[in-house]
Scaffold this motif. Structure first.
Motif, PDB file in Angstrom:
ATOM      1  N   HIS A 156     -10.217   8.002  -5.440  1.00 23.85           N
ATOM      2  CA  HIS A 156     -10.046   7.559  -4.055  1.00 23.85           C
ATOM      3  C   HIS A 156      -9.136   6.342  -3.991  1.00 23.85           C
ATOM      4  CE1 HIS A 156     -14.173   9.547  -3.308  1.00 23.85           C
ATOM      5  NE2 HIS A 156     -13.211  10.368  -2.925  1.00 23.85           N
ATOM      6  N   LEU A 157      -9.332   5.397  -4.904  1.00 19.06           N
ATOM      7  CA  LEU A 157      -8.479   4.204  -4.911  1.00 19.06           C
ATOM      8  C   LEU A 157      -7.028   4.576  -5.200  1.00 19.06           C
ATOM      9  CD1 LEU A 157     -10.774   1.634  -6.777  1.00 19.06           C
ATOM     10  CD2 LEU A 157     -10.375   1.841  -4.322  1.00 19.06           C
ATOM     11  N   GLN A 158      -6.818   5.573  -6.039  1.00 19.47           N
ATOM     12  CA  GLN A 158      -5.457   6.051  -6.309  1.00 19.47           C
ATOM     13  C   GLN A 158      -4.831   6.607  -5.027  1.00 19.47           C
ATOM     14  OE1 GLN A 158      -5.063   9.710  -8.431  1.00 19.47           O
ATOM     15  NE2 GLN A 158      -3.075   9.165  -9.333  1.00 19.47           N
ATOM     16  N   GLN A 159      -5.589   7.410  -4.293  1.00 17.96           N
ATOM     17  CA  GLN A 159      -5.076   7.968  -3.041  1.00 17.96           C
ATOM     18  C   GLN A 159      -4.783   6.860  -2.022  1.00 17.96           C
ATOM     19  OE1 GLN A 159      -7.841  10.962  -1.698  1.00 17.96           O
ATOM     20  NE2 GLN A 159      -7.771  12.068  -3.637  1.00 17.96           N
ATOM     21  N   PHE A 160      -5.655   5.856  -1.954  1.00 11.70           N
ATOM     22  CA  PHE A 160      -5.422   4.743  -1.037  1.00 11.70           C
ATOM     23  C   PHE A 160      -4.113   4.029  -1.396  1.00 11.70           C
ATOM     24  CE2 PHE A 160     -10.303   3.997  -0.510  1.00 11.70           C
ATOM     25  CZ  PHE A 160     -10.412   5.228   0.122  1.00 11.70           C
ATOM     26  N   ALA A 161      -3.884   3.837  -2.698  1.00  8.62           N
ATOM     27  CA  ALA A 161      -2.676   3.148  -3.140  1.00  8.62           C
ATOM     28  C   ALA A 161      -1.418   3.914  -2.733  1.00  8.62           C
ATOM     29  CB  ALA A 161      -2.713   2.959  -4.659  1.00  8.62           C
ATOM     30  N   VAL A 162      -1.449   5.226  -2.910  1.00  9.78           N
ATOM     31  CA  VAL A 162      -0.293   6.048  -2.548  1.00  9.78           C
ATOM     32  C   VAL A 162      -0.053   5.988  -1.044  1.00  9.78           C
ATOM     33  CG1 VAL A 162       0.556   8.418  -2.416  1.00  9.78           C
ATOM     34  CG2 VAL A 162      -0.466   7.568  -4.543  1.00  9.78           C
ATOM     35  N   MET A 163      -1.126   6.148  -0.251  1.00  8.08           N
ATOM     36  CA  MET A 163      -0.968   6.108   1.204  1.00  8.08           C
ATOM     37  C   MET A 163      -0.477   4.746   1.675  1.00  8.08           C
ATOM     38  SD  MET A 163      -4.085   8.362   2.817  1.00  8.08           S
ATOM     39  CE  MET A 163      -5.429   7.371   2.165  1.00  8.08           C
ATOM     40  N   GLY A 164      -1.019   3.675   1.101  1.00  5.37           N
ATOM     41  CA  GLY A 164      -0.574   2.341   1.487  1.00  5.37           C
ATOM     42  C   GLY A 164       0.878   2.097   1.136  1.00  5.37           C
ATOM     43  N   SER A 165       1.293   2.594  -0.024  1.00  9.72           N
ATOM     44  CA  SER A 165       2.679   2.433  -0.445  1.00  9.72           C
ATOM     45  C   SER A 165       3.634   3.167   0.486  1.00  9.72           C
ATOM     46  CB  SER A 165       2.847   2.941  -1.883  1.00  9.72           C
ATOM     47  OG  SER A 165       4.191   2.852  -2.292  1.00  9.72           O
ATOM     48  N   VAL A 166       3.286   4.404   0.821  1.00 12.19           N
ATOM     49  CA  VAL A 166       4.139   5.192   1.717  1.00 12.19           C
ATOM     50  C   VAL A 166       4.197   4.546   3.099  1.00 12.19           C
ATOM     51  CG1 VAL A 166       4.415   7.409   2.882  1.00 12.19           C
ATOM     52  CG2 VAL A 166       3.786   7.341   0.461  1.00 12.19           C
ATOM     53  N   ALA A 167       3.057   4.076   3.604  1.00 13.32           N
ATOM     54  CA  ALA A 167       3.031   3.431   4.920  1.00 13.32           C
ATOM     55  C   ALA A 167       3.913   2.184   4.925  1.00 13.32           C
ATOM     56  CB  ALA A 167       1.599   3.067   5.302  1.00 13.32           C
ATOM     57  N   ALA A 168       3.874   1.392   3.849  1.00 14.09           N
ATOM     58  CA  ALA A 168       4.712   0.197   3.770  1.00 14.09           C
ATOM     59  C   ALA A 168       6.195   0.577   3.725  1.00 14.09           C
ATOM     60  CB  ALA A 168       4.332  -0.631   2.542  1.00 14.09           C
ATOM     61  N   GLU A 169       6.524   1.659   3.000  1.00 13.30           N
ATOM     62  CA  GLU A 169       7.912   2.133   2.954  1.00 13.30           C
ATOM     63  C   GLU A 169       8.386   2.560   4.337  1.00 13.30           C
ATOM     64  OE1 GLU A 169       8.361   5.231   0.117  1.00 13.30           O
ATOM     65  OE2 GLU A 169       7.605   4.048  -1.562  1.00 13.30           O
ATOM     66  N   VAL A 170       7.539   3.305   5.042  1.00 19.11           N
ATOM     67  CA  VAL A 170       7.890   3.768   6.388  1.00 19.11           C
ATOM     68  C   VAL A 170       8.182   2.584   7.307  1.00 19.11           C
ATOM     69  CG1 VAL A 170       6.924   4.872   8.456  1.00 19.11           C
ATOM     70  CG2 VAL A 170       6.698   5.978   6.234  1.00 19.11           C
ATOM     71  N   GLN A 171       7.461   1.488   7.098  1.00 19.61           N
ATOM     72  CA  GLN A 171       7.635   0.315   7.940  1.00 19.61           C
ATOM     73  C   GLN A 171       8.665  -0.661   7.391  1.00 19.61           C
ATOM     74  OE1 GLN A 171       3.661  -1.177   8.706  1.00 19.61           O
ATOM     75  NE2 GLN A 171       2.954   0.833   9.365  1.00 19.61           N
ATOM     76  N   GLY A 172       9.529  -0.162   6.495  1.00 21.34           N
ATOM     77  CA  GLY A 172      10.714  -0.917   6.109  1.00 21.34           C
ATOM     78  C   GLY A 172      10.639  -1.704   4.826  1.00 21.34           C
TER      79      GLY A 172
END
Length: 336
Positions: A156-172
């Motif tokens: 679960h923590l791995q999935q959270f890390a991936v989602m957080g990383s992608v969200a940060a990329e989307v926001q520049g």
């Protein structure tokens, strides 16, 4: 892009429609393209709308929902026992394409359970995670999970890390630095769950994982995304909010202590107001449920007028960023 439509759970939170309805109407004035659907006890909502001058009813609709989920209700009861709750009807509007996002200040556990049941998660994601941006010395850091998942395993923590990383990329943020919150930065520190998660993150393709981070490193801006379970994350968030309020109160007391302190306070007032605005919890209210097939924003239950407006603005930005679709398209690059 068509006009954004957001479904609002008007009955949720500590203050309910008496706060949410005026805040929603204020957002209509602030965002001219925005359309809102207020969901809840229509007679009460309509009476509150009638007190607000100049409401653009062409952009505001009320949908009846006769039941309310209490802040202390168990998620299972909310899921099975209240089919006509304002929270559930709001999420169903999102699922059915009648809204592009949902905002609620209601029961977090119930919102998580209903969101997973009604909207489902994106492929490759077991659990959604609550994320928000916390101010740091370097700008902002995305922190997740903030309370939606109290018990998590390493996957679960791995999935959270991936989602957080992608969200940060989307926001520049290009190649965001991802760290695991821990009691130390050394590899030997932490519980088994965190150590296993670290091993998984080191092997995750395309993830800029930089290792463990402590709480003080988070506020120094040493990472762009910080991952933890919801138990730790919620304590971190509430402690941060309490600390900001305490510092503001202490400064005010110091400046009122004597005539010369009041003079210094007057000279420093412009800078203090700017700092208070930047750090005020209301300015950063609104945590996204990442990993769902739809945009769901959780407002703090105790949020007032300005705080709930901030949560609506947060949802509007995610609609403009097309976050769930972009997240879906990028997950496969990281979770093979």
């Amino acid at each position: 892009m068509s006009a954004p439509i957001i479904a609002i759970d008007a009955m949720g939170g500590d203050f309910g429609p008496h706060c949410i309805v005026p805040a929603s109407i204020a957002c209509l004035a602030e965002y001219p393209s925005l359309h809102l659907v207020l969901v809840g006890q229509s007679s009460l909502i309509e009476s509150l709308i009638a007190r607000q001058p100049g409401v653009d009813r062409a952009r505001l609709r009320v949908v009846e929902a006769g039941e309310v989920i209490g802040m202390n209700e168990r998620p299972a009861q909310a899921l099975r026992g209240k089919p006509d709750s304002s929270m559930r009807v709001s999420l169903e509007l999102l699922r059915n394409g009648q809204a592009q996002a949902c905002v609620s200040a209601g029961n977090t556990g119930a919102l998580m359970a209903l969101s997973r049941h009604i909207l489902k998660t994106l492929p490759g994601i077991d659990r959604p995670a609550m994320v928000t941006a916390i101010p740091t010395q370097q700008g902002f850091c995305h922190v997740l999970d903030l309370g939606a998942n109290v018990d998590c395993d390493a996957e679960h923590l791995q999935q959270f890390a991936v989602m957080g990383s992608v969200a940060a990329e989307v926001q520049g943020k290009p190649r965001p630095r991802v760290a695991l919150l821990n009691v130390g930065t050394e590899e030997i520190k932490g519980n088994q769950q965190v150590k296993l998660a670290a091993s998984l993150l080191q092997q995750t393709p395309g993830l800029n994982y930089i290792g463990f981070i402590e709480g003080d490193g988070l506020y120094r801006g040493e990472a762009d995304v910080v991952v933890c379970d919801g138990f730790v994350g919620n304590i971190l968030l509430k402690s941060s909010e309490g600390l900001a309020a305490m510092i503001s109160t202490r400064l005010q007391a110091l400046f009122n202590a004597s005539w010369w302190a009041r003079l210094v306070g007057l000279l420093a007032m412009p800078l203090l107001r700017r700092l208070r605005t930047e750090l005020a919890p209301a300015q950063h209210n609104g945590a996204s449920f990442l990993g769902l097939q739809g945009i769901v924003v959780k407002s703090h239950g105790s949020a007032g007028h300005e705080g709930f407006k901030s949560a609506i603005g947060h949802a509007l930005r995610e609609i403009e960023e097309n976050l769930p679709q972009r997240l879906h398209s990028r997950l496969g690059e990281h979770l093979l």
